[in-house]
Design a protein around this motif. Structure first.
Motif, mmCIF file in Angstrom:
data_model
loop_
_atom_site.group_PDB
_atom_site.id
_atom_site.type_symbol
_atom_site.label_atom_id
_atom_site.label_comp_id
_atom_site.label_asym_id
_atom_site.label_seq_id
_atom_site.Cartn_x
_atom_site.Cartn_y
_atom_site.Cartn_z
ATOM 1 N N ARG A 162 78.381 28.494 16.331
ATOM 2 C CA ARG A 162 78.845 28.128 17.674
ATOM 3 C C ARG A 162 80.335 28.385 17.880
ATOM 4 O O ARG A 162 80.789 28.574 19.002
ATOM 5 C CB ARG A 162 78.539 26.655 17.946
ATOM 6 N N ASP A 163 81.107 28.352 16.813
ATOM 7 C CA ASP A 163 82.548 28.551 16.921
ATOM 8 C C ASP A 163 82.951 30.011 16.752
ATOM 9 O O ASP A 163 84.137 30.318 16.695
ATOM 10 C CB ASP A 163 83.275 27.685 15.893
ATOM 11 N N GLY A 164 81.975 30.894 16.647
ATOM 12 C CA GLY A 164 82.273 32.316 16.555
ATOM 13 C C GLY A 164 82.509 32.829 15.152
ATOM 14 O O GLY A 164 82.893 33.991 14.979
ATOM 15 N N ARG A 165 82.278 31.988 14.144
ATOM 16 C CA ARG A 165 82.374 32.493 12.771
ATOM 17 C C ARG A 165 81.155 33.367 12.474
ATOM 18 O O ARG A 165 80.064 33.122 12.987
ATOM 19 C CB ARG A 165 82.456 31.335 11.781
ATOM 20 N N ILE A 166 81.357 34.355 11.615
ATOM 21 C CA ILE A 166 80.313 35.309 11.259
ATOM 22 C C ILE A 166 80.033 35.148 9.767
ATOM 23 O O ILE A 166 80.904 35.396 8.925
ATOM 24 C CB ILE A 166 80.760 36.749 11.577
ATOM 25 N N TRP A 167 78.827 34.702 9.444
ATOM 26 C CA TRP A 167 78.435 34.424 8.054
ATOM 27 C C TRP A 167 77.609 35.588 7.527
ATOM 28 O O TRP A 167 76.677 36.044 8.191
ATOM 29 C CB TRP A 167 77.631 33.126 7.992
ATOM 30 N N ARG A 189 76.771 21.945 12.577
ATOM 31 C CA ARG A 189 77.994 22.658 12.199
ATOM 32 C C ARG A 189 77.843 23.423 10.890
ATOM 33 O O ARG A 189 78.728 24.187 10.514
ATOM 34 C CB ARG A 189 79.157 21.678 12.078
ATOM 35 N N TYR A 190 76.734 23.227 10.174
ATOM 36 C CA TYR A 190 76.554 23.832 8.860
ATOM 37 C C TYR A 190 75.979 25.246 8.956
ATOM 38 O O TYR A 190 75.198 25.563 9.851
ATOM 39 C CB TYR A 190 75.619 22.991 7.990
ATOM 40 N N THR A 199 72.562 27.982 -0.198
ATOM 41 C CA THR A 199 73.906 27.410 -0.167
ATOM 42 C C THR A 199 74.195 26.932 1.247
ATOM 43 O O THR A 199 74.075 27.698 2.207
ATOM 44 C CB THR A 199 74.957 28.449 -0.590
ATOM 45 N N ARG A 200 74.573 25.646 1.367
ATOM 46 C CA ARG A 200 74.959 25.078 2.655
ATOM 47 C C ARG A 200 76.470 24.914 2.674
ATOM 48 O O ARG A 200 77.052 24.310 1.774
ATOM 49 C CB ARG A 200 74.306 23.725 2.890
ATOM 50 N N ILE A 201 77.117 25.465 3.710
ATOM 51 C CA ILE A 201 78.573 25.442 3.806
ATOM 52 C C ILE A 201 78.988 24.609 5.006
ATOM 53 O O ILE A 201 78.422 24.754 6.103
ATOM 54 C CB ILE A 201 79.160 26.864 3.940
ATOM 55 N N ASP A 202 79.966 23.738 4.794
ATOM 56 C CA ASP A 202 80.581 22.982 5.874
ATOM 57 C C ASP A 202 81.885 23.683 6.236
ATOM 58 O O ASP A 202 82.854 23.623 5.468
ATOM 59 C CB ASP A 202 80.863 21.545 5.429
ATOM 60 N N ARG A 205 67.678 28.450 13.478
ATOM 61 C CA ARG A 205 68.645 27.800 14.358
ATOM 62 C C ARG A 205 68.232 26.350 14.584
ATOM 63 O O ARG A 205 67.237 26.076 15.262
ATOM 64 C CB ARG A 205 68.722 28.521 15.701
ATOM 65 N N ASP A 206 68.983 25.415 14.001
ATOM 66 C CA ASP A 206 68.762 23.981 14.217
ATOM 67 C C ASP A 206 67.294 23.597 14.063
ATOM 68 O O ASP A 206 66.702 22.946 14.935
ATOM 69 C CB ASP A 206 69.273 23.577 15.605
ATOM 70 N N GLY A 207 66.719 24.015 12.967
ATOM 71 C CA GLY A 207 65.347 23.637 12.663
ATOM 72 C C GLY A 207 64.273 24.492 13.287
ATOM 73 O O GLY A 207 63.086 24.189 13.147
#
Length: 282
Positions: free
Chosen positions: A119-124, A179-180, A195-198, A265-267
């Protein structure tokens, strides 16, 4: 039927289905690589809870393997592989504005297997073995996140205290949950991890993945749904650091599921098969 082909697709952080459509005259034969003949014209069609919007594209260079939605109705088109000019790596991602105008070019790394935005525009991203064991410095850690300007904001090497249980060999799938960010990967073909990243503090936790090579997955709290390439859907409950299977279903699908192209996406797990898109809730 309209003479266009769905070249690539994604699901946005708010559950918007986005599809890059190109006229057949630009598309390569099915199974060929690259999948499109640049430069090409096309259109990204986005369908969400609040209606539909479209981003026209003209004269796109390269052959995008990945599509991502960014804040402000911007879109990212990215090639999985990166080219070099001598010893210099060339950008393999372009951010387009809401009107389709190309803007910032990004260095995203070589051999991108998984790409998902938050949501914040980060690209994983999670990379393949040719990138991880290649010369591109962004791909070497195996997993990475960048912001909308291409600046690195996370990699497993940033926090030695959260060391991964193995060295990544191949990225498998990605998802977001609140947010994860979640990335599935394996250090060897015999097992895989989640791997879950905060992104707030950069901390991460890694647990064994209950499916050896998931085509996609989605997580909501302690519940997860995982899809194999053969169409088997399994449901799991996270107990401590172990996913306990609670159910199995063999889906009747019109063909195989493409690895690395399912999005959680969110479950809610989204995937494409045949000529349709499917969604399954955890």
């Amino acid at each position: 039927m309209a003479g266009r082909r769905a070249l690539t697709w994604t699901v946005g952080p708010d559950g918007e289905l986005a599809v890059l459509l190109v006229p057949e005259r630009y598309a390569a034969p099915p199974g060929a690589w690259p999948s499109v003949k640049p430069p090409f014209d096309g259109e990204v069609v986005v369908h969400g809870r609040h209606g539909e919007w479209r981003v026209p594209l003209t004269g796109v260079e390269g052959s995008p393997d990945h599509l991502a939605l960014l804040p402000g109705h911007r879109i990212l088109l990215a090639e999985a592989r990166a080219d070099q000019d001598g010893e210099e790596w060339l950008p393999n991602g372009v951010v387009h504005g809401a009107d389709g105008t190309p803007g910032r070019e990004l260095l995203l790394g070589d051999d991108i297997g998984v790409l998902v935005s938050d949501r914040d525009g980060r690209i994983w991203m999670a990379y393949g073995d040719e990138g991880i064991y290649g010369d591109h410095p962004m791909a070497v850690p195996g997993l990475r996140a960048v912001d909308g300007t291409g600046r690195s904001v996370w990699s497993p090497r940033d926090r030695p205290q959260d060391r991964l249980p193995g060295y990544p060999l191949e990225g498998l799938a990605g998802a977001t949950e609140g947010r994860y960010a979640w990335l599935a990967w394996y250090p060897s073909p015999s097992g895989s991890y989640l791997t879950r990243i905060d992104p707030v503090d950069g901390s991460s936790t890694t647990v064994p993945c209950p499916v050896r090579q998931p085509a996609g997955f989605a997580v909501r709290g302690r519940e997860g749904v995982f899809l194999s390439g053969g169409g088997e859907l399994t449901r799991h409950l996270l107990v401590g650091k172990e996913w306990k299977r609670t159910g199995t279903q063999k889906l009747r699908l019109p063909g195989p599921v493409e690895p690395g192209r399912a999005h959680g996406r969110d479950g809610v797990l989204w995937f494409r098969c045949g000529n349709g898109w499917y969604r399954v809730e955890a």
